[in-house]
Design a protein around this motif. Structure first.
Motif, PDB file in Angstrom:
ATOM      1  N   ALA A   1      34.085  51.771  39.966  1.00  0.00           N
ATOM      2  CA  ALA A   1      35.300  52.195  40.671  1.00  0.00           C
ATOM      3  C   ALA A   1      35.401  53.708  40.805  1.00  0.00           C
ATOM      4  N   ASP A   2      34.921  54.457  39.791  1.00  0.00           N
ATOM      5  CA  ASP A   2      35.009  55.914  39.839  1.00  0.00           C
ATOM      6  C   ASP A   2      34.239  56.512  41.006  1.00  0.00           C
ATOM      7  N   LEU A   3      33.242  55.813  41.502  1.00  0.00           N
ATOM      8  CA  LEU A   3      32.481  56.317  42.648  1.00  0.00           C
ATOM      9  C   LEU A   3      33.362  56.497  43.877  1.00  0.00           C
ATOM     10  N   PHE A   4      34.494  55.802  43.908  1.00  0.00           N
ATOM     11  CA  PHE A   4      35.368  55.829  45.078  1.00  0.00           C
ATOM     12  C   PHE A   4      36.674  56.586  44.824  1.00  0.00           C
ATOM     13  N   HIS A   5      36.706  57.362  43.746  1.00  0.00           N
ATOM     14  CA  HIS A   5      37.934  58.055  43.367  1.00  0.00           C
ATOM     15  C   HIS A   5      38.412  58.991  44.472  1.00  0.00           C
ATOM     16  N   TYR A   6      37.481  59.662  45.143  1.00  0.00           N
ATOM     17  CA  TYR A   6      37.835  60.609  46.214  1.00  0.00           C
ATOM     18  C   TYR A   6      37.353  60.132  47.580  1.00  0.00           C
ATOM     19  N   ASN A   7      36.944  58.886  47.669  1.00  0.00           N
ATOM     20  CA  ASN A   7      36.397  58.382  48.927  1.00  0.00           C
ATOM     21  C   ASN A   7      37.520  58.252  49.962  1.00  0.00           C
ATOM     22  N   PRO A   8      37.400  58.937  51.106  1.00  0.00           N
ATOM     23  CA  PRO A   8      38.487  58.929  52.093  1.00  0.00           C
ATOM     24  C   PRO A   8      38.524  57.683  52.966  1.00  0.00           C
ATOM     25  N   HIS A   9      37.520  56.813  52.842  1.00  0.00           N
ATOM     26  CA  HIS A   9      37.421  55.661  53.737  1.00  0.00           C
ATOM     27  C   HIS A   9      38.143  54.427  53.200  1.00  0.00           C
ATOM     28  N   ILE A  10      38.508  54.449  51.931  1.00  0.00           N
ATOM     29  CA  ILE A  10      39.100  53.273  51.282  1.00  0.00           C
ATOM     30  C   ILE A  10      40.612  53.442  51.172  1.00  0.00           C
ATOM     31  N   ASP A  11      41.352  52.447  51.615  1.00  0.00           N
ATOM     32  CA  ASP A  11      42.811  52.461  51.491  1.00  0.00           C
ATOM     33  C   ASP A  11      43.286  51.780  50.207  1.00  0.00           C
ATOM     34  N   GLU A  12      42.546  50.785  49.762  1.00  0.00           N
ATOM     35  CA  GLU A  12      42.956  50.020  48.583  1.00  0.00           C
ATOM     36  C   GLU A  12      41.719  49.610  47.795  1.00  0.00           C
ATOM     37  N   LEU A  13      41.767  49.789  46.492  1.00  0.00           N
ATOM     38  CA  LEU A  13      40.635  49.468  45.623  1.00  0.00           C
ATOM     39  C   LEU A  13      41.050  48.390  44.635  1.00  0.00           C
ATOM     40  N   ILE A  14      40.284  47.304  44.604  1.00  0.00           N
ATOM     41  CA  ILE A  14      40.482  46.235  43.627  1.00  0.00           C
ATOM     42  C   ILE A  14      39.233  46.183  42.756  1.00  0.00           C
ATOM     43  N   SER A  15      39.413  46.202  41.446  1.00  0.00           N
ATOM     44  CA  SER A  15      38.256  46.200  40.547  1.00  0.00           C
ATOM     45  C   SER A  15      38.216  44.914  39.741  1.00  0.00           C
ATOM     46  N   PHE A  16      36.990  44.463  39.493  1.00  0.00           N
ATOM     47  CA  PHE A  16      36.739  43.219  38.766  1.00  0.00           C
ATOM     48  C   PHE A  16      35.713  43.505  37.678  1.00  0.00           C
ATOM     49  N   ASP A  17      36.041  43.167  36.441  1.00  0.00           N
ATOM     50  CA  ASP A  17      35.160  43.499  35.311  1.00  0.00           C
ATOM     51  C   ASP A  17      34.165  42.366  35.075  1.00  0.00           C
ATOM     52  N   ARG A  18      33.179  42.289  35.957  1.00  0.00           N
ATOM     53  CA  ARG A  18      32.223  41.188  35.912  1.00  0.00           C
ATOM     54  C   ARG A  18      31.354  41.233  34.651  1.00  0.00           C
ATOM     55  N   TYR A  19      31.005  42.419  34.175  1.00  0.00           N
ATOM     56  CA  TYR A  19      30.145  42.500  32.994  1.00  0.00           C
ATOM     57  C   TYR A  19      30.902  42.093  31.732  1.00  0.00           C
ATOM     58  N   TRP A  20      32.172  42.446  31.650  1.00  0.00           N
ATOM     59  CA  TRP A  20      32.962  42.023  30.502  1.00  0.00           C
ATOM     60  C   TRP A  20      33.040  40.499  30.466  1.00  0.00           C
ATOM     61  N   ILE A  21      33.275  39.893  31.616  1.00  0.00           N
ATOM     62  CA  ILE A  21      33.328  38.428  31.675  1.00  0.00           C
ATOM     63  C   ILE A  21      31.975  37.823  31.301  1.00  0.00           C
ATOM     64  N   LYS A  22      30.900  38.454  31.753  1.00  0.00           N
ATOM     65  CA  LYS A  22      29.560  37.938  31.449  1.00  0.00           C
ATOM     66  C   LYS A  22      29.321  37.860  29.945  1.00  0.00           C
ATOM     67  N   TYR A  23      29.742  38.895  29.223  1.00  0.00           N
ATOM     68  CA  TYR A  23      29.430  38.956  27.794  1.00  0.00           C
ATOM     69  C   TYR A  23      30.526  38.375  26.902  1.00  0.00           C
ATOM     70  N   GLN A  24      31.721  38.146  27.453  1.00  0.00           N
ATOM     71  CA  GLN A  24      32.827  37.663  26.636  1.00  0.00           C
ATOM     72  C   GLN A  24      33.249  36.229  26.961  1.00  0.00           C
ATOM     73  N   TRP A  25      32.588  35.620  27.940  1.00  0.00           N
ATOM     74  CA  TRP A  25      33.045  34.319  28.412  1.00  0.00           C
ATOM     75  C   TRP A  25      33.135  33.282  27.282  1.00  0.00           C
ATOM     76  N   PHE A  26      32.125  33.205  26.450  1.00  0.00           N
ATOM     77  CA  PHE A  26      32.114  32.174  25.405  1.00  0.00           C
ATOM     78  C   PHE A  26      33.018  32.528  24.221  1.00  0.00           C
ATOM     79  N   ARG A  27      33.334  33.804  24.054  1.00  0.00           N
ATOM     80  CA  ARG A  27      34.221  34.224  22.965  1.00  0.00           C
ATOM     81  C   ARG A  27      35.681  34.182  23.391  1.00  0.00           C
ATOM     82  N   HIS A  28      35.955  34.542  24.646  1.00  0.00           N
ATOM     83  CA  HIS A  28      37.335  34.622  25.122  1.00  0.00           C
ATOM     84  C   HIS A  28      37.449  33.982  26.508  1.00  0.00           C
ATOM     85  N   PRO A  29      37.179  32.699  26.619  1.00  0.00           N
ATOM     86  CA  PRO A  29      37.167  32.062  27.949  1.00  0.00           C
ATOM     87  C   PRO A  29      38.514  32.104  28.661  1.00  0.00           C
ATOM     88  N   ILE A  30      39.604  31.962  27.928  1.00  0.00           N
ATOM     89  CA  ILE A  30      40.926  31.957  28.552  1.00  0.00           C
ATOM     90  C   ILE A  30      41.244  33.337  29.147  1.00  0.00           C
TER      91      ILE A  30
END
Length: 333
Positions: free
Chosen positions: A42-71
């Protein structure tokens, strides 16, 4: 007009799409552009003038935490989907085409969907034999955009300039030619041995200073291997730079030497010379395309195996130090 763009996974993959995001903005100058990307990028787009709205998804956290914290993981995924579905889109483009991104493309309220890959529910483009940037060009073409320049880009601020100025001034290397080393990557098979980088540093011209980059976990390893070099000025900034500060440092470099990793793509985006060392991955698919870039790989016996942890042929070890030194000196002039 509302447009959703999706690009996640690795930092290098996300950086690849920055030129294509600019092209969408240029073709639809009045559109509202929403970008869904990974938290780490997400930080790559901190000053990007082309983006109006940024939505971030923590895919790596889900990858490594899925079996420990599925809910908790499921809740994060549903919350992200809810953000995506808050707006009705005239066009949604998935520039990644992996199942973790396609879920959001499928769930988006979109009149038209375009995807990289073979997903049945969207207009698709799939030519994996192309270079990754050219394949993204193809995705935009089937979305109706004409071919145009898709050079990667990073937008910075005065804060990054001031920070890098301060770091270089403290090290006393403001009047030296900067040689930036980014030796390590997430794949051990992509890494050239640190002892070889050390030998390379010892062969550099006297008017060069070396700056080493990497993660905080790599910092002590870098210090151990690069202490006592013949090159008097070596600055270890591993773990000390944000993504944007890294880009500002790269902008100052006379040459960047690295493997197939995010810093390679940053250097290309900053239009500085790159000497890129390749073995397990295919430079024809993911290598630097800039005229300032030179790729070095084993001359024979390497089948681009794409193995992450272990290469039975030890291909990176067969890249000779003397060859890299010669190429770097050629670039430095």
């Amino acid at each position: 007009m509302n447009i959703l763009l999706i690009k996640q996974t690795s930092l290098g993959d996300v950086l690849h799409a920055t030129g294509h995001i600019r092209r969408v903005r240029e073709y639809y100058p009045d559109a509202h552009l929403t970008l869904l990307t990974s938290v780490g990028a997400a930080d790559l787009f901190h000053y990007n003038p082309h983006i109006d709205e940024l939505i971030s998804f923590d895919r790596y956290w889900i990858k490594y935490q899925w079996f420990r914290h599925p809910i908790v993981c499921l809740r994060h995924g549903l919350e992200t989907m809810a953000k995506v579905r808050q707006r009705n889109y005239d066009l949604a483009i998935d520039l990644q085409g992996r199942w973790k991104t396609v879920l959001f493309l499928w769930g988006a309220r979109a009149k038209r969907r375009v995807v990289k890959g073979r997903w049945w529910f969207a207009t698709r483009f799939h030519q994996p034999e192309l270079h990754a940037l050219r394949e993204l060009d193809g995705v935009l073409e089937v979305a109706g955009l004409p071919r145009a320049d898709s050079q990667m880009e990073i937008h910075l601020s005065a804060k990054e300039v001031e920070f890098v100025n301060d770091q270089l001034a403290r090290a006393g290397i403001t009047n030296k030619r900067l040689v930036v080393l980014s030796p390590l990557s997430r794949w051990p098979t992509k890494d050239w041995a640190l002892q070889r980088y050390r030998a390379l540093c010892d062969a550099l011209p006297a008017d060069c200073a070396v700056v080493v980059t990497g993660t905080e976990d790599e910092r002590s390893m870098m210090s151990t291997h690069l202490t006592g070099l013949a090159t008097p000025q070596v600055v270890n900034l591993a773990g000390q730079l944000s993504l944007l500060q890294l880009a500002e440092l790269m902008r100052r470099a006379a040459v960047v030497i690295c493997g197939d990793s995010f810093p390679m793509h940053v250097a290309v985006a900053c239009s500085v010379p790159v000497v890129a060392l390749f073995a397990p991955t295919d430079e024809r698919r993911v290598g630097p395309l800039s005229s300032e870039s030179i790729v070095i790989r084993p001359e024979q016996g390497c089948d681009r195996c794409y193995r992450r942890r272990h290469c039975s042929n030890q291909c990176m070890a067969r890249i000779d130090v003397s060859k890299v030194v010669a190429v770097v000196k050629q670039v430095l002039g």
